[in-house]
Design a protein around this motif. Structure first.
Motif, PDB file in Angstrom:
ATOM      1  N   SER A 122      -4.751   1.462   5.753  1.00 61.30           N
ATOM      2  CA  SER A 122      -3.788   0.417   5.375  1.00 61.30           C
ATOM      3  C   SER A 122      -4.448  -0.908   5.047  1.00 61.30           C
ATOM      4  O   SER A 122      -3.769  -1.932   4.980  1.00 61.30           O
ATOM      5  N   ARG A 123      -5.737  -0.903   4.809  1.00 61.63           N
ATOM      6  CA  ARG A 123      -6.422  -2.170   4.537  1.00 61.63           C
ATOM      7  C   ARG A 123      -6.095  -2.724   3.155  1.00 61.63           C
ATOM      8  O   ARG A 123      -6.276  -3.912   2.897  1.00 61.63           O
ATOM      9  N   THR A 124      -5.632  -1.870   2.256  1.00 64.60           N
ATOM     10  CA  THR A 124      -5.282  -2.331   0.908  1.00 64.60           C
ATOM     11  C   THR A 124      -4.235  -1.412   0.322  1.00 64.60           C
ATOM     12  O   THR A 124      -3.948  -0.333   0.871  1.00 64.60           O
ATOM     13  N   ASP A 125      -3.653  -1.827  -0.772  1.00 63.45           N
ATOM     14  CA  ASP A 125      -2.721  -1.000  -1.534  1.00 63.45           C
ATOM     15  C   ASP A 125      -3.509  -0.392  -2.688  1.00 63.45           C
ATOM     16  O   ASP A 125      -3.739  -1.033  -3.711  1.00 63.45           O
ATOM     17  N   ALA A 126      -3.942   0.843  -2.507  1.00 64.36           N
ATOM     18  CA  ALA A 126      -4.803   1.483  -3.495  1.00 64.36           C
ATOM     19  C   ALA A 126      -4.089   1.748  -4.812  1.00 64.36           C
ATOM     20  O   ALA A 126      -4.733   1.904  -5.850  1.00 64.36           O
ATOM     21  N   LEU A 127      -2.755   1.819  -4.796  1.00 63.51           N
ATOM     22  CA  LEU A 127      -2.016   2.149  -6.009  1.00 63.51           C
ATOM     23  C   LEU A 127      -1.620   0.923  -6.827  1.00 63.51           C
ATOM     24  O   LEU A 127      -1.360   1.035  -8.028  1.00 63.51           O
ATOM     25  N   SER A 128      -1.584  -0.243  -6.202  1.00 65.71           N
ATOM     26  CA  SER A 128      -1.100  -1.437  -6.892  1.00 65.71           C
ATOM     27  C   SER A 128      -1.922  -1.756  -8.133  1.00 65.71           C
ATOM     28  O   SER A 128      -1.375  -1.997  -9.213  1.00 65.71           O
ATOM     29  N   HIS A 129      -3.244  -1.747  -8.010  1.00 64.60           N
ATOM     30  CA  HIS A 129      -4.092  -2.099  -9.150  1.00 64.60           C
ATOM     31  C   HIS A 129      -4.068  -1.012 -10.229  1.00 64.60           C
ATOM     32  O   HIS A 129      -4.239  -1.315 -11.419  1.00 64.60           O
ATOM     33  N   VAL A 130      -3.861   0.243  -9.812  1.00 63.54           N
ATOM     34  CA  VAL A 130      -3.749   1.314 -10.806  1.00 63.54           C
ATOM     35  C   VAL A 130      -2.531   1.058 -11.685  1.00 63.54           C
ATOM     36  O   VAL A 130      -2.581   1.176 -12.919  1.00 63.54           O
ATOM     37  N   ILE A 131      -1.410   0.679 -11.064  1.00 60.85           N
ATOM     38  CA  ILE A 131      -0.201   0.363 -11.828  1.00 60.85           C
ATOM     39  C   ILE A 131      -0.460  -0.807 -12.770  1.00 60.85           C
ATOM     40  O   ILE A 131      -0.161  -0.752 -13.974  1.00 60.85           O
ATOM     41  N   MET A 132      -1.007  -1.883 -12.232  1.00 59.36           N
ATOM     42  CA  MET A 132      -1.160  -3.104 -13.016  1.00 59.36           C
ATOM     43  C   MET A 132      -2.093  -2.917 -14.199  1.00 59.36           C
ATOM     44  O   MET A 132      -1.871  -3.469 -15.278  1.00 59.36           O
ATOM     45  N   LEU A 133      -3.154  -2.131 -14.007  1.00 58.62           N
ATOM     46  CA  LEU A 133      -4.139  -1.976 -15.070  1.00 58.62           C
ATOM     47  C   LEU A 133      -3.719  -0.938 -16.117  1.00 58.62           C
ATOM     48  O   LEU A 133      -4.222  -0.956 -17.241  1.00 58.62           O
ATOM     49  N   LEU A 134      -2.812  -0.048 -15.761  1.00 59.53           N
ATOM     50  CA  LEU A 134      -2.327   0.929 -16.730  1.00 59.53           C
ATOM     51  C   LEU A 134      -1.147   0.396 -17.531  1.00 59.53           C
ATOM     52  O   LEU A 134      -0.917   0.817 -18.654  1.00 59.53           O
TER      53      LEU A 134
END
Length: 356
Positions: free
Chosen positions: A187-199
């Motif tokens: 839970s140290r980061t949201d691994a999916l957030s940047h994938v969404i933003m960059l796609l």
């Protein structure tokens, strides 16, 4: 060789597998078998601990950014097309697995050794296994995996794109971010957030009103959420209390809830003892939040609504009713499957007896 997948690793406790729908929030005064996929034999890697790397919060956030860049780059170079739910769904599925045996074959190496069609079957089984455990959340994430249920539409090019995105995500460290047995580390980061933003294109993000909130801000807001909970408790019981409800009306992929859950853990609380809800108008963001709720160990009392919280003040209640229906459907399906299995076992016994 069996993949060392623990499809229920994030739902191991009884509280993570709801047999009935989550209760209404209160304020304190407040479709396939579960067998693991087999794959072609891979070179035997050196055994290594299942725990994976330990990150600082800053290191985890940097790795998540690099992960998003790697996945977006791989998808676009492969000419994957406009359906961003496909690469996001692949990464989301990878967040749900981890190494089962600390001394067994390396999970990352085994996945990389699979052929494209084997990878697609692996992803089907990951989603199916977690649907059996958390149908409410996996149904909310349906936009990320429903394409897997149309095998006639998965041509060789789509299978190739699956392969290159999987390789990019694994090499960028997805299992290091979310494969740890300790929920604090996952839970140290949201691994999916940047994938969404960059796609997603800039225009699409602006149209949805979707912007990435820096981790330092979500951490601060998570603390604010807990401070608000503390003001609801009595003078004799200061601080957050089990059973309280934590809600985000514009949750995105769940970053505020992640920060609040981490703040609870640092205070000695188990997030599974609390009630969680969030709303977001974007189906992909809401789907990722549902997956993240499993990865982050938020427990059985989680409601993720895909709705406009301003236009529909009952968004959470509506989502809860839908979750009850999905859980009832899961129970019916699993009950039918158990009955069919029992009939087949009886038939086999009768056939054996007759043959004797």
């Amino acid at each position: 060789m069996d993949l060392q997948l623990d499809l229920f690793a994030a739902l191991a406790s009884e509280s993570e597998q709801p047999s009935k729908p989550a209760p209404a929030p209160r304020r304190a005064a407040a479709p396939t078998t579960t067998t693991r996929p087999t794959v072609a034999a891979a070179p035997a890697p050196c055994a290594k601990p299942a725990a994976g790397r330990r990150f600082s919060d800053e290191g985890a956030h940097r790795t998540a950014v690099a992960l998003g860049e790697a996945v977006a780059g791989a998808w676009h170079r492969a000419h994957g097309g406009p359906d961003m739910a496909v690469p996001i769904g692949l990464v989301a599925a990878l967040t749900l697995i981890r190494q089962r045996d600390a001394h067994g074959p390396d999970l990352k190496a085994q996945i990389l050794a699979q052929q494209p069609r084997e990878l697609i079957e692996m992803y089907r089984q990951i989603w199916a296994g977690h649907w059996q455990a958390r149908p409410d959340l996996i149904d909310r994430a349906r936009v990320l995996h429903e394409w897997l249920n149309a095998p006639g539409e998965i041509d060789d090019h789509r299978a190739y794109c699956v392969e290159v995105v999987t390789e990019a995500a694994l090499k960028a460290g997805i299992l290091d971010l979310t494969g740890h047995p300790d929920a604090i580390e996952r839970s140290r980061t949201d691994a999916l957030s940047h994938v969404i933003m960059l796609l997603r294109s800039d225009g699409a993000r602006q149209g949805l009103g979707e912007f990435h909130t820096p981790p330092s801000v979500t951490t601060m807001l998570g603390e604010v959420m807990l401070a608000e909970l503390s003001t609801e408790t009595t003078m004799e019981a200061k601080g957050p209390q089990a059973g309280q409800h934590i809600h985000d009306p514009a949750g995105g992929s769940g970053g505020m809830l992640r920060a609040a859950a981490q703040a609870l853990r640092w205070r000695g609380h188990d997030p599974a003892d609390f009630q969680w809800s969030m709303v977001d108008i974007d189906p992909i963001a809401a789907a990722c939040a549902a997956v993240n709720a499993i990865v982050w160990g938020l427990g059985p009392n989680v409601v993720v609504a895909c709705d406009d919280s301003l236009a529909n003040p009952r968004a959470v209640e509506d989502a809860r009713a839908h979750a009850r229906a999905v859980i009832a459907h899961r129970n019916q399906v699993m009950g039918t499957a158990r009955m069919i299995a029992a009939v087949r076992r009886t038939q086999a016994l009768l056939e054996t007896a007759v043959a004797a």
